[in-house]
Design an enzyme around this catalytic site. Structure first.
Site, PDB file in Angstrom:
ATOM      1  N   HIS A  39       2.990  79.723  32.591  1.00  0.00           N
ATOM      2  CA  HIS A  39       4.214  80.759  31.017  1.00  0.00           C
ATOM      3  C   HIS A  39       2.377  81.171  30.407  1.00  0.00           C
ATOM      4  O   HIS A  39       2.140  80.626  30.076  1.00  0.00           O
ATOM      5  CB  HIS A  39       5.002  80.230  30.703  1.00  0.00           C
ATOM      6  CG  HIS A  39       5.569  80.945  29.559  1.00  0.00           C
ATOM      7  ND1 HIS A  39       5.572  79.955  27.808  1.00  0.00           N
ATOM      8  CD2 HIS A  39       6.287  81.887  29.607  1.00  0.00           C
ATOM      9  CE1 HIS A  39       5.708  81.699  27.275  1.00  0.00           C
ATOM     10  NE2 HIS A  39       6.364  82.085  28.124  1.00  0.00           N
ATOM     11  N   SER A  40       2.992  82.807  30.396  1.00  0.00           N
ATOM     12  CA  SER A  40       2.120  83.689  30.004  1.00  0.00           C
ATOM     13  C   SER A  40       0.572  83.106  30.236  1.00  0.00           C
ATOM     14  O   SER A  40       0.617  83.704  31.545  1.00  0.00           O
ATOM     15  CB  SER A  40       2.232  83.260  28.064  1.00  0.00           C
ATOM     16  OG  SER A  40       1.945  83.900  26.866  1.00  0.00           O
ATOM     17  N   PHE A  41      -0.311  83.097  29.093  1.00  0.00           N
ATOM     18  CA  PHE A  41      -1.685  82.531  29.525  1.00  0.00           C
ATOM     19  C   PHE A  41      -2.343  81.669  30.256  1.00  0.00           C
ATOM     20  O   PHE A  41      -2.462  81.592  31.204  1.00  0.00           O
ATOM     21  CB  PHE A  41      -2.359  82.796  28.017  1.00  0.00           C
ATOM     22  CG  PHE A  41      -3.937  81.981  27.802  1.00  0.00           C
ATOM     23  CD1 PHE A  41      -4.650  82.610  27.963  1.00  0.00           C
ATOM     24  CD2 PHE A  41      -4.115  80.254  28.305  1.00  0.00           C
ATOM     25  CE1 PHE A  41      -6.099  82.734  28.543  1.00  0.00           C
ATOM     26  CE2 PHE A  41      -5.421  80.141  28.072  1.00  0.00           C
ATOM     27  CZ  PHE A  41      -6.338  80.756  28.165  1.00  0.00           C
ATOM     28  N   HIS A 100      10.080  86.242  25.554  1.00  0.00           N
ATOM     29  CA  HIS A 100       8.650  84.861  25.557  1.00  0.00           C
ATOM     30  C   HIS A 100       9.305  83.734  25.526  1.00  0.00           C
ATOM     31  O   HIS A 100       8.911  82.615  26.500  1.00  0.00           O
ATOM     32  CB  HIS A 100       7.515  85.546  25.214  1.00  0.00           C
ATOM     33  CG  HIS A 100       6.724  85.429  25.276  1.00  0.00           C
ATOM     34  ND1 HIS A 100       6.186  86.104  27.054  1.00  0.00           N
ATOM     35  CD2 HIS A 100       5.562  84.382  25.563  1.00  0.00           C
ATOM     36  CE1 HIS A 100       4.962  85.237  27.235  1.00  0.00           C
ATOM     37  NE2 HIS A 100       4.118  84.627  25.860  1.00  0.00           N
TER      38      HIS A 100
END
Length: 250
Positions: A80-82, A229
């Site tokens: 997820h994300s980074f 997010h």
């Protein structure tokens, strides 16, 4: 889910301004469905959050080592994300142990780029200025930015509660150039989960999660969901779990 779930083994990798506990609700929902779920911590986060010099290489190696040390196989590796960039590098170490790689609004970094290269210039400059101001190279997002970009669907009290648990992020990994030639040569199946109310990256072509990031995967499975997010990972974990199952199943 209307039909019995195919049992899967998930390894869930969190992103920036989060720790392994980010996945608690989603992991619980997946386990209710009969899946095996792991959520490893990596350097610079969780109990190690004071380690401000943790590198991207240390983070990705820690995830790969976790998979090897637990002798996990047929893994659905989720970033997820980074954490998407962490998963990209971790996958290079353990390709034979992976069933599928899943990005959920996760960075798919271009070979030779850094995370900062993948951000709109004004956002990269903002993060860089925050790192300078911190005195130790960490990046702590101010609440108004975090609330509008990461938690846009959350009521104010929920956004404040989530933000209260956020720790500063080591800034170094944002600017490390990543050699991803091995990742882009992997034949491992890939999925992209796109949350279409996510406001961290601008919607559209130039910097977006989808189709900009996702299209780098070559052939991939696309799953979309109505979420931002971070909020639904905490408030609607069953919805996120269902998206991950659809992304990971055969």
């Amino acid at each position: 889910m209307r039909q019995k779930a195919q049992p899967l083994t998930f390894v869930l990798v969190h992103g920036s301004w989060a720790d392994a506990g980010f996945w608690d609700g989603v992991a619980a929902e997946l386990r209710k469905q009969g899946h095996t779920v792991y959520a490893p911590e990596y350097p610079g986060h969780g109990a190690d959050y004071k380690n401000t010099t943790a590198t991207h290489a240390m983070m990705s190696k820690a995830v790969a080592d976790y998979i090897q040390n637990h002798d996990l196989r047929d893994v659905v590796l989720v970033g997820h994300s980074f954490g998407g960039s962490v998963v990209q590098k971790a996958a290079e170490y353990v390709p034979d142990r992976l069933k599928r790689i899943v990005f959920i609004d996760g960075f798919v970094v271009k070979d030779g780029n850094s995370l900062a290269d993948e951000l709109p210039p004004q956002t990269a400059a903002f993060f860089g200025e925050l790192a300078k101001q911190s005195g130790n190279g960490t990046v702590m997002l101010p609440f108004p930015f975090f609330r509008d970009a990461f938690l846009n669907l959350a009521p104010l009290d929920v956004a404040q509660k989530i933000y209260a648990g956020v720790k500063p992020e080591p800034g170094g990994p944002f600017t490390e150039k990543l050699d991803l030639k091995k990742f882009y040569a992997l034949q491992t199946p890939k999925s992209y989960v796109y949350l279409y109310q996510d406001n961290v990256l601008p919607q559209g072509e130039n910097y977006s999660w989808h189709p900009h990031m996702s299209s780098r995967l070559g052939q991939f499975r696309l799953i979309v969901g109505d979420a931002d997010h971070m909020t639904y990972f905490k408030t609607e974990p069953k919805k996120i779990a269902e998206l991950l199952y659809m992304a990971g199943r055969d």
